[in-house]
Write an enzyme that holds these catalytic residues in place. Structure first.
Site, PDB file in Angstrom:
ATOM      1  N   ARG A  28       7.392 -29.233 -76.509  1.00  0.00           N
ATOM      2  CA  ARG A  28       6.320 -29.762 -77.347  1.00  0.00           C
ATOM      3  C   ARG A  28       6.647 -29.437 -78.805  1.00  0.00           C
ATOM      4  O   ARG A  28       7.139 -28.352 -79.121  1.00  0.00           O
ATOM      5  CB  ARG A  28       4.974 -29.123 -76.999  1.00  0.00           C
ATOM      6  CG  ARG A  28       4.308 -29.684 -75.747  1.00  0.00           C
ATOM      7  CD  ARG A  28       3.819 -31.119 -75.954  1.00  0.00           C
ATOM      8  NE  ARG A  28       3.140 -31.668 -74.788  1.00  0.00           N
ATOM      9  CZ  ARG A  28       3.731 -32.378 -73.821  1.00  0.00           C
ATOM     10  NH1 ARG A  28       5.027 -32.624 -73.868  1.00  0.00           N
ATOM     11  NH2 ARG A  28       3.021 -32.864 -72.822  1.00  0.00           N
ATOM     12  N   GLU A  63       3.137 -36.203 -83.807  1.00  0.00           N
ATOM     13  CA  GLU A  63       3.803 -37.381 -83.251  1.00  0.00           C
ATOM     14  C   GLU A  63       2.911 -38.586 -83.519  1.00  0.00           C
ATOM     15  O   GLU A  63       1.713 -38.508 -83.243  1.00  0.00           O
ATOM     16  CB  GLU A  63       4.030 -37.213 -81.743  1.00  0.00           C
ATOM     17  CG  GLU A  63       5.036 -36.127 -81.440  1.00  0.00           C
ATOM     18  CD  GLU A  63       5.357 -35.963 -79.960  1.00  0.00           C
ATOM     19  OE1 GLU A  63       4.757 -36.690 -79.139  1.00  0.00           O
ATOM     20  OE2 GLU A  63       6.209 -35.121 -79.637  1.00  0.00           O
ATOM     21  N   HIS A  86       9.954 -38.695 -78.338  1.00  0.00           N
ATOM     22  CA  HIS A  86       9.325 -38.143 -77.120  1.00  0.00           C
ATOM     23  C   HIS A  86       9.667 -39.012 -75.896  1.00  0.00           C
ATOM     24  O   HIS A  86       8.789 -39.671 -75.328  1.00  0.00           O
ATOM     25  CB  HIS A  86       7.805 -38.023 -77.300  1.00  0.00           C
ATOM     26  CG  HIS A  86       7.181 -37.027 -76.355  1.00  0.00           C
ATOM     27  ND1 HIS A  86       6.068 -36.290 -76.659  1.00  0.00           N
ATOM     28  CD2 HIS A  86       7.524 -36.663 -75.088  1.00  0.00           C
ATOM     29  CE1 HIS A  86       5.734 -35.519 -75.635  1.00  0.00           C
ATOM     30  NE2 HIS A  86       6.618 -35.732 -74.657  1.00  0.00           N
TER      31      HIS A  86
HETATM   32  C1  DGY Z   1       4.788 -34.685 -70.239  1.00  0.00           C
HETATM   33  O1  DGY Z   1       4.503 -35.314 -69.209  1.00  0.00           O
HETATM   34  O2  DGY Z   1       4.156 -33.705 -70.596  1.00  0.00           O
HETATM   35  C2  DGY Z   1       5.970 -35.126 -70.994  1.00  0.00           C
HETATM   36  O3  DGY Z   1       6.031 -34.571 -72.239  1.00  0.00           O
HETATM   37  C3  DGY Z   1       6.025 -36.653 -71.093  1.00  0.00           C
HETATM   38  O4  DGY Z   1       7.341 -36.992 -71.400  1.00  0.00           O
END
Ligand code: DGY
Length: 321
Positions: A234, A263, A282
């Protein structure tokens, strides 16, 4: 069943088809997420909410939806966009999609490590700019990957899947995660040892109040000067100002980010000026099969919650006690 459902985006068919076999959901059809006001308006009075990681689901929203809300299902494994404690306090189970995106995300981490080490995006920019005039002994030299040391921060499902792949590259793998047992030949170490010995550092911790800005100037200062940092977890785990400074003065060799904070990353972010920083939007779980499975799991969680059954993948099982 005549339950009311709001789905905050068009999700891949497997999940959508399954939901439509049972219900007539209200679906947000724009590519962009609903605004806060739109989310509040569309979710008011629903029994089930299926959301993505782009929606902030907090106690205020849960209250505005109403006490009939039976389930919140996110098409993501990470749930840092949901106030899980607030859901638990209201007795609402929260579902996520673990497991099905482990391989895709581990693949992405490896792809980013290799791309940063061998300067692939920079080399492609070089070629497209017409700068390739001949083969040169010292053109765009990168870092060696095979045989190097990989440090994995957070050794859950995805961190372990990265370690498994690393065996094929003869990497020495060390990890820091006080709650994980060693597998795939990886060796547990303290954080300072990991940072001092790793040529590649790959981040695989969830975003929590404890991990926010874990990767800061102090962390980066402990890394080797030839090291590559990869973040597929993240964006909030990393302090981007500290990273910019470390990359700008070549304190570390390179970084590759699948995730940013915020983001999308604003186009005036100084990180975008740097040749030694790869950033992609992402995409860790972005394969067709993975997204199909994520939508299916999210649908199964939603339907189970609406039927009053235990969610197959529940992040707050204490609601059932
Ligand atoms: C999630 O599912 O948390 C991922 O970051 C998506 O790619």
């Amino acid at each position: 069943m005549d339950s009311k459902i709001f789905i905050t985006r068009i999700i891949p068919d497997p999940g959508l088809v399954l939901i439509r076999e049972h219900f007539l959901p209200d679906i947000w059809t724009s590519d962009l997420p609903p605004s806060r006001g739109e989310l509040i308006a569309h979710s008011h009075g629903v029994d089930g909410l299926l959301c993505l990681l782009t929606e902030k689901i907090d106690g205020e929203l849960m209250d505005s939806i109403g006490s009939q809300l039976k389930v919140i299902s996110s098409m993501s494994v990470g749930v840092d966009h949901i106030d899980v404690a607030a859901a638990t306090a209201r007795g609402i189970p929260v579902g996520n999609t673990p497991g099905v995106l482990t391989d895709a995300t581990a693949d992405q981490a490896l792809a980013l490590m290799l791309s940063a080490a061998r300067r692939i995006p920079e080399a492609e920019r070089f070629l497209r700019a017409g700068k390739w005039v001949t083969w040169q002994p010292s053109l765009l030299l990168g870092a060696d990957f095979t045989g190097s040391t990989l440090g994995i921060v957070g050794f859950g499902r995805i961190g372990q899947a990265v370690a498994r792949r690393a065996q094929g590259f003869d990497l020495r793998v060390i990890y820091h995660d006080p709650s994980a047992q060693p597998v795939y030949g990886a060796q547990p170490v303290d954080m300072d040892t990991l940072l001092g010995e790793s040529d590649f550092v790959s981040i695989h911790v969830p975003l929590t109040e404890k991990t926010r800005h874990l990767v800061n100037s102090e962390f980066l200062a402990k890394m080797k000067s030839n090291a590559v940092l990869v973040n597929t977890a993240r964006g909030g785990v990393l302090d981007q100002t500290g990273l910019y400074q470390a990359l700008k003065c070549n304190r570390i060799f390179a970084a590759a980010l699948d995730v940013t904070d915020p983001e999308p990353l604003p186009m005036d972010s100084p990180l975008l000026e740097l040749e030694n920083c790869i950033i992609v939007p992402h995409l860790g779980s972005a394969s067709k099969k993975t997204r199909d499975l994520m939508s299916l799991l999210a649908a199964q969680n939603l339907i189970s919650g609406l039927k009053g059954e235990r969610l197959p993948h529940c992040v707050n099982p204490e609601v059932y006690r």
